[in-house]
Design an enzyme around this catalytic site. Structure first.
Site, PDB file in Angstrom:
ATOM      1  N   ASP A 176    -124.653 -27.571  29.228  1.00  0.00           N
ATOM      2  CA  ASP A 176    -126.044 -27.683  29.676  1.00  0.00           C
ATOM      3  C   ASP A 176    -126.127 -27.559  31.188  1.00  0.00           C
ATOM      4  O   ASP A 176    -126.993 -26.859  31.724  1.00  0.00           O
ATOM      5  CB  ASP A 176    -126.613 -29.046  29.279  1.00  0.00           C
ATOM      6  CG  ASP A 176    -126.609 -29.248  27.788  1.00  0.00           C
ATOM      7  OD1 ASP A 176    -127.183 -28.420  27.091  1.00  0.00           O
ATOM      8  OD2 ASP A 176    -126.007 -30.231  27.326  1.00  0.00           O
TER       9      ASP A 176
HETATM   10  C1  LIG Z   1    -133.161 -29.223  22.349  1.00  0.00           C
HETATM   11  C2  LIG Z   1    -133.872 -28.485  21.198  1.00  0.00           C
HETATM   12  C3  LIG Z   1    -132.868 -28.226  20.098  1.00  0.00           C
HETATM   13  C4  LIG Z   1    -134.979 -29.421  20.683  1.00  0.00           C
HETATM   14  O1  LIG Z   1    -135.720 -28.755  19.672  1.00  0.00           O
HETATM   15  P1  LIG Z   1    -137.174 -29.217  19.220  1.00  0.00           P
HETATM   16  O2  LIG Z   1    -137.235 -30.717  19.279  1.00  0.00           O
HETATM   17  O3  LIG Z   1    -137.443 -28.571  17.920  1.00  0.00           O
HETATM   18  O4  LIG Z   1    -138.150 -28.713  20.373  1.00  0.00           O
HETATM   19  P2  LIG Z   1    -138.620 -27.257  20.831  1.00  0.00           P
HETATM   20  O5  LIG Z   1    -137.744 -26.733  21.891  1.00  0.00           O
HETATM   21  O6  LIG Z   1    -138.858 -26.404  19.654  1.00  0.00           O
HETATM   22  O7  LIG Z   1    -139.974 -27.576  21.560  1.00  0.00           O
HETATM   23  C5  LIG Z   1    -141.122 -28.043  20.925  1.00  0.00           C
HETATM   24  C6  LIG Z   1    -141.234 -29.547  20.962  1.00  0.00           C
HETATM   25  O8  LIG Z   1    -141.207 -30.043  22.283  1.00  0.00           O
HETATM   26  C7  LIG Z   1    -141.769 -31.357  22.281  1.00  0.00           C
HETATM   27  N1  LIG Z   1    -142.475 -31.483  23.560  1.00  0.00           N
HETATM   28  C8  LIG Z   1    -141.824 -31.559  24.724  1.00  0.00           C
HETATM   29  N2  LIG Z   1    -142.670 -31.661  25.740  1.00  0.00           N
HETATM   30  C9  LIG Z   1    -143.897 -31.655  25.221  1.00  0.00           C
HETATM   31  C10 LIG Z   1    -145.189 -31.746  25.779  1.00  0.00           C
HETATM   32  N3  LIG Z   1    -145.365 -31.860  27.074  1.00  0.00           N
HETATM   33  N4  LIG Z   1    -146.226 -31.696  24.961  1.00  0.00           N
HETATM   34  C11 LIG Z   1    -146.047 -31.566  23.645  1.00  0.00           C
HETATM   35  N5  LIG Z   1    -144.847 -31.480  23.058  1.00  0.00           N
HETATM   36  C12 LIG Z   1    -143.772 -31.536  23.834  1.00  0.00           C
HETATM   37  C13 LIG Z   1    -142.605 -31.480  21.039  1.00  0.00           C
HETATM   38  O9  LIG Z   1    -141.992 -32.436  20.222  1.00  0.00           O
HETATM   39  C14 LIG Z   1    -142.514 -30.091  20.439  1.00  0.00           C
HETATM   40  O10 LIG Z   1    -142.389 -30.085  19.065  1.00  0.00           O
HETATM   41  P3  LIG Z   1    -143.629 -29.650  18.094  1.00  0.00           P
HETATM   42  O11 LIG Z   1    -144.439 -30.862  18.047  1.00  0.00           O
HETATM   43  O12 LIG Z   1    -142.951 -29.352  16.810  1.00  0.00           O
HETATM   44  O13 LIG Z   1    -144.322 -28.501  18.696  1.00  0.00           O
HETATM   45  C15 LIG Z   1    -134.523 -27.191  21.710  1.00  0.00           C
HETATM   46  O14 LIG Z   1    -135.457 -27.528  22.709  1.00  0.00           O
HETATM   47  C16 LIG Z   1    -133.575 -26.150  22.269  1.00  0.00           C
HETATM   48  O15 LIG Z   1    -132.851 -25.449  21.560  1.00  0.00           O
HETATM   49  N6  LIG Z   1    -133.593 -26.016  23.610  1.00  0.00           N
HETATM   50  C17 LIG Z   1    -132.783 -25.041  24.337  1.00  0.00           C
HETATM   51  C18 LIG Z   1    -131.367 -25.537  24.540  1.00  0.00           C
HETATM   52  C19 LIG Z   1    -131.317 -26.911  25.139  1.00  0.00           C
HETATM   53  O16 LIG Z   1    -131.868 -27.120  26.187  1.00  0.00           O
HETATM   54  N7  LIG Z   1    -130.678 -27.832  24.412  1.00  0.00           N
HETATM   55  C20 LIG Z   1    -130.622 -29.258  24.762  1.00  0.00           C
HETATM   56  C21 LIG Z   1    -129.772 -29.497  25.916  1.00  0.00           C
HETATM   57  S1  LIG Z   1    -129.205 -31.125  26.005  1.00  0.00           S
HETATM   58  C22 LIG Z   1    -127.699 -31.104  25.202  1.00  0.00           C
HETATM   59  O17 LIG Z   1    -127.329 -30.193  24.602  1.00  0.00           O
HETATM   60  C23 LIG Z   1    -126.787 -32.207  25.348  1.00  0.00           C
HETATM   61  O18 LIG Z   1    -127.172 -33.179  25.970  1.00  0.00           O
HETATM   62  O19 LIG Z   1    -125.698 -32.114  24.846  1.00  0.00           O
END
Ligand SMILES: CC(C)(COP(=O)(O)OP(=O)(O)OC[C@H]1O[C@@H](n2cnc3c(N)ncnc32)[C@H](O)[C@@H]1OP(=O)(O)O)[C@@H](O)C(=O)NCCC(=O)NCCSC(=O)C(=O)O
Length: 404
Positions: A176
């Site tokens: 990350d």
């Molecule tokens: C980490 C994730 C797997 C999490 O997946 P998800 O929880 O399904 O989230 P998504 O990215 O699809 O983003 C949509 C979700 O963001 C949340 N969300 C976040 N901020 C907001 C705000 N401000 N408003 C509304 N919603 C928000 C909300 O729950 C949304 O879900 P909905 O309500 O459904 O719309 C993904 O974000 C991802 O692949 N990111 C790229 C790689 C990455 O950064 N990985 C984590 C690094 S940390 C790590 O790996 C480590 O520590 O080890």
């Protein structure tokens, strides 16, 4: 004290960064840009905020000890990206930003009407840093990505650990952080590009590719040399001597003398100058081929001394050497003190919070740490009123409706 307001503005002063996303891969990019003086506005979901606020093993006062570090220098605003009113606020903030950083799964920004085309229409100079597990295109792009998977896919996991054990994780979320570092490099390069063209662009930083970028000659070694790197524990294949050696008692000392000039000096210190001329050890390749035997010779010599005396001899003799540090060693080390490698910032509940200083050090306009991670929505009033020009009643109304 470092962290006070009297510093000269950092090199990125005057730039505004809007950070969306969570945990580390995006936010560490925001940390780096903030360290260098950019104004970083962190946009978080109302009510819960970034899950990183909860992370960490030790939580005095229920507070994460990672949050003050990763969210340092940032201003927190809440904004629900799932509702049109929140999406509008985010678009307006992006219109007034130089850089947007996000690490949602590909498609999330598009779903919220925050795709680059839309944002750039209002702000053609905007730079959008997108940190993800797999990048914005390709068959795996839609997958959820976590650091550990990217570290393994990028090749780091397979070569990490002792050969007698399954591949090991490094003790930190290195994938990350690397993706964030490359995202930051991309943002700075895109800023330079914007100077010439006036146009921004998208910076696509994938965790697995950030790790792959660190993998040295792994790929040509396999395809041209027919050689698959394996786990080699404390050493690197064919790089010798560079290992951990026993001192008298229990202590271990690292010595890295894998270069002709340095190895000659080590051989002299050992009272064995002839080793540097010995065909078994005289060249880089010969030392690599005879690593085990050479390490045994060195280990027999190091075991005769206590760690302090051994290290003194090695330092004086110009041979890179050191201890394996824990946090307590860092606090006690005069070199860390002399270079302000650790700074201390006042925190309302945690008291004084020590943390790593800004890296790298710039001579004329160094970066600074000006504050610890903010409370959720701490800067709603400041940002929505001063940056977007909303009236107080409008901010209150948005809060009452749960938009912020
Ligand atoms: C980490 C994730 C797997 C999490 O997946 P998800 O929880 O399904 O989230 P998504 O990215 O699809 O983003 C949509 C979700 O963001 C949340 N969300 C976040 N901020 C907001 C705000 N401000 N408003 C509304 N919603 C928000 C909300 O729950 C949304 O879900 P909905 O309500 O459904 O719309 C993904 O974000 C991802 O692949 N990111 C790229 C790689 C990455 O950064 N990985 C984590 C690094 S940390 C790590 O790996 C480590 O520590 O080890």
């Amino acid at each position: 004290m470092p962290g006070s307001d009297e510093q000269v503005p950092g090199p990125l002063a005057g730039l505004r960064v809007l950070e969306m996303g969570q945990l580390l891969a995006g936010p560490f990019c925001g940390q780096l840009l903030g360290d260098l003086g950019a104004e970083v506005i962190k946009l978080e979901a109302p009510g819960s905020g970034d899950p990183m606020r909860q992370w960490g093993r030790e939580k005095p006062h229920g507070k994460s000890l990672w949050w003050p570090v990763v969210a340092r220098n940032k201003k927190s605003v809440t904004c629900d990206l799932r509702v049109p009113a929140g999406q509008r606020l985010a678009r307006e903030l992006a219109e007034r930003a130089d850089i947007v950083v996000e690490n949602f799964r590909p498609g999330a920004l598009e779903r919220w009407g925050l795709d680059y085309e839309t944002l750039a229409e209002a702000n053609p100079g905007l730079i959008l840093v997108r940190v993800t597990g797999y990048g914005q295109n390709g068959p795996y792009a839609p997958r959820a990505g976590f650091g550990s998977i990217g570290e393994a896919m990028g090749g780091l996991r397979y070569v990490t650990g002792d050969p007698s054990n399954p591949p090991s994780r490094t003790g930190i979320s290195i994938g990350d952080s690397l993706a964030a570092v490359f995202g930051t490099i991309g943002a700075l390069a895109a800023l330079h590009g914007r100077e010439r063209t006036g146009r921004g662009q998208v910076v696509d930083s994938a965790i697995y590719e950030a790790v792959l970028a660190m993998m040295e000659s792994l790929l040509p070694e396999w395809e041209i040399g027919g050689y698959q790197r394996e786990r080699t524990g404390a050493v690197l294949p064919n790089i010798a001597p560079s290992n951990v050696y026993p001192a008298r008692g229990d202590e271990l000392v690292l010595i890295a003398a894998n270069q002709n000039s340095v190895f000659t000096r080590l051989a002299e210190l050992m009272g064995r100058p002839e080793l540097a001329e010995d065909p078994r050890y005289a060249t880089h390749s010969a030392r690599g081929a005879n690593m085990t035997e050479l390490d045994t010779l060195i280990g027999e010599w190091t075991a005769r001394f206590g760690a302090d005396e051994l290290l003194e001899r090695l330092h004086e003799g110009g041979v890179p050497a050191g201890r394996i540090y824990t946090a307590s060693d860092m606090f006690a080390d005069p070199h860390f003190t002399a270079r302000d490698a650790i700074i201390r910032l006042a925190h309302p509940e945690l008291g004084e919070v020590p943390m790593q200083n800004v890296v790298p050090k710039l001579s004329r306009t160094p970066g600074t740490v000006r504050s610890t991670g903010p409370e959720l929505g701490e800067h709603n009033n400041e940002i929505y009123r001063s940056v977007l020009g909303l009236a107080e009643y409008e901010v209150t109304g948005l809060a009452e409706r749960g938009v912020i």
